[in-house]
Design a protein around this motif. Structure first.
Motif: not given
Length: 584
Positions: A32-51
């Motif tokens: 049986m061949q699996g169905t690939a599930v799309a997902a990010p290998a990594c995530t980055v959250d970039y926030q400017v807290m104060n400008d």
């Protein structure tokens, strides 16, 4: 190096292709061949807290969504404008080159477990707008983009797509986007010796005698080659660097680094040194690990500069030129290890203070090309060249160039430059690469520069060009390389750690790399009993007044050094103090 025609590589590729076909047939036959599930290998959250208009505070959270642990994590992004600058950081080391920013893990929090996150921040400045970056990479993998889960079988990626190299694919620059193996033997020693801040840097594994293949290199190290390769897999590394360094009659112009094999023992070199290394490296379990092989430093250049007809000649080098065993040994090394697609051979090219003169430069490139065609080797077996290995030449001289003059007198006429064509390692390496292509090497060859001990920081480092009074005064007071003479090579006083390892830092340069592990001695000034064939060398004696090869200058060596390759605590502490860039 892409697109090789080596027959051995063709055979190996055919075997791998056959294995893939067999696996595909089994899958088509009912598994049986699996169905690939799309997902990010990594995530980055970039926030400017104060400008506040001209400056800002940023917070960045990176998450490893893969199913395996990631060591020595590194986040990269590019700013949209040149006016955006990342500054003082916490929980990471942040550096910037143009608009490109790199945030590297601190040594105390360098591991990202599967599903784990790390947060870091920094203060920055900007002129004009301050848009958020749009693309981030974690150790070379693009984040925030859906990808196929690598744990679920799916259609294979196009193996011929140069923009999507797969593990085990031959690439032009093995360092690009790669995590490089950190040698635990050196790392532990460095941390215990006061170097915690740099103990996570990758250094090369030295194979400097036959027994080192199984039992480790000089000193107290105990890991053999297979141990290191297995550890590299455990680290999730993409690249392991090793130095093969055991030619017959090794280093014919010095004593400190001479080895165990006599001048005529070429058969032992082939059968007992290179062949066993090839047997280990060729294990299929390592096929996806890129192995950078720095080939026999201090060998071929000696056959140009230290033979009859030169005032620098030695009897040992004349013997090695006559018997041809340096050329044969290097050729056999290239051909035997170069049969594997994941091995990248880099031939030693000395340094600018050795081969930078007109009568050495072209002749050395021609000799290297001869070796690359010996004993079954071809230029396809050569990924590039290695400069300044275990030496101290400044990477860049920031305060003068070879084109400067003082009152009409060229800096080439100064005592320090002495008619050389180059004043630093990067300009030399880039020029030698071009000369090697002229000699017949492929146009895609690159150069590694060893920056482990050429920082020359500390209080003695000049901060600006000197006054142009006389050419000697200008050069001597402008140069950051503080050695007595460019021919001095043993445990140099005043030296510091250089640029940290980095991929593709300049045109034609594959990497800055720490090939000589900082803290390991270059040699001793007194005979110390050892089973490695190493002897005392006058150039390691701080009281030695020199010879024709260093302009009859003082050696500049630190006192009380151990045998080459053994730990030298006093030198390590000095390298830390004089590091440039300084250690944070």
């Amino acid at each position: 190096m892409t697109g090789t025609s080596k027959p051995a590589r063709k055979r190996r590729t055919a075997l791998l292709a056959a294995s893939a076909l067999i696996g595909g047939a089994l899958g088509a036959g009912g598994m049986m061949q699996g169905t690939a599930v799309a997902a990010p290998a990594c995530t980055v959250d970039y926030q400017v807290m104060n400008d506040w208009g001209s400056g800002f505070t940023a917070s960045v959270t990176v998450t490893n969504n893969a199913s395996s642990t990631l060591n020595n994590w590194r986040v990269e992004w590019d700013y949209a404008t040149s006016g955006q600058k990342a500054g003082q950081a916490w929980n990471a080391t942040v550096s910037q080159d143009g608009t490109h920013v790199t945030a590297s893990a601190p040594s105390w929090n360098s591991t990202l477990a599967a599903g784990g996150s790390a947060n870091f921040g920094f203060n920055g400045v900007h002129s004009g707008s301050n848009p958020k970056p749009t693309t981030f990479k974690l150790n070379g993998t693009t984040c925030n983009v859906d990808v196929e889960d690598p744990d679920i079988p799916d259609e294979p990626d196009d193996p011929d797509d140069p923009d999507n190299p797969q593990p085990g694919d031959r690439v032009d620059n093995p360092y690009a986007g790669a995590q490089v193996y950190v040698n635990p033997d050196w790392s532990e020693q460095a941390a215990e010796s006061g170097g915690e801040a740099i103990a996570d840097q990758p250094t090369a594994v030295w194979l400097d005698r036959i027994s080192a293949i199984e039992s480790g290199s000089a000193g107290e190290n105990t890991m053999g080659l297979r141990d290191h390769l297995d550890a590299a897999l455990e680290q999730g590394a993409d690249v392991l660097q090793m130095v093969t360094y055991n030619l017959p009659g090794r280093d014919c112009a010095a004593l400190a680094s001479q080895g165990e094999l006599g001048p005529d023992e070429i058969d032992r070199y082939k059968n007992e040194f290179i062949d066993p290394i090839a047997e280990i490296v060729g294990d299929p379990k390592y096929a996806d690990l890129r192995i950078v092989n720095i080939v026999e430093i201090d060998s071929l250049p000696n056959l140009v500069t230290n033979v009859s007809g030169r005032p620098t000649a030695t009897e040992n080098c004349d013997e090695m030129l006559a018997n041809g065993n340096y050329v044969k040994g290097v050729g056999y090394n290239l051909a035997t290890l170069g049969q594997f697609d994941n091995v990248y051979n880099y031939i030693d090219i000395g340094h600018h203070g050795w081969l930078g003169w007109d009568d050495n430069f072209g002749a050395s490139a021609d000799l290297l090309f001869e070796a690359a065609n010996a004993e079954g080797a071809t230029p396809d077996d050569v990924a590039g060249f290695a400069a300044n290995v275990a030496n101290y030449g400044a990477l860049k001289e920031p305060h003068f160039t070879i084109n400067d003059s003082v009152n009409g007198t060229s800096v080439r006429q100064s005592k320090w430059v002495d008619w050389n064509r180059y004043v630093d390692e990067q300009s030399y390496a880039q020029a030698f690469r071009q000369e090697a292509v002229r000699a017949g090497f492929d146009s895609d060859v690159g150069v590694i520069i060893d920056t482990s001990r050429n920082g020359w920081g500390g209080p003695e480092r000049p901060t600006a060009p000197a006054a142009k009074t006389t050419v000697d005064a200008f050069v001597d007071n402008s140069r950051v390389d503080r050695r007595v003479h460019t021919g001095n090579w043993c445990n140099q006083a005043g030296a510091g750690l250089g640029e940290r390892p980095k991929a593709a830092p300049a045109s034609g340069i594959d990497a800055y790399a720490w090939i000589k592990p900082p803290g390991e001695s270059d040699g001793s000034s007194e005979d110390i009993p050892n089973d490695e064939g190493k002897r005392a060398d006058e150039m390691c004696n701080p009281e030695y007044e020199g010879n024709v090869r260093n302009g009859n200058s003082m050696s500049g060596a630190l006192p009380n050094a151990p045998v080459s390759g053994h730990w030298f605590q006093e030198q390590f502490e000095e390298l830390l103090r004089n590091a440039y860039p300084p250690i944070d």
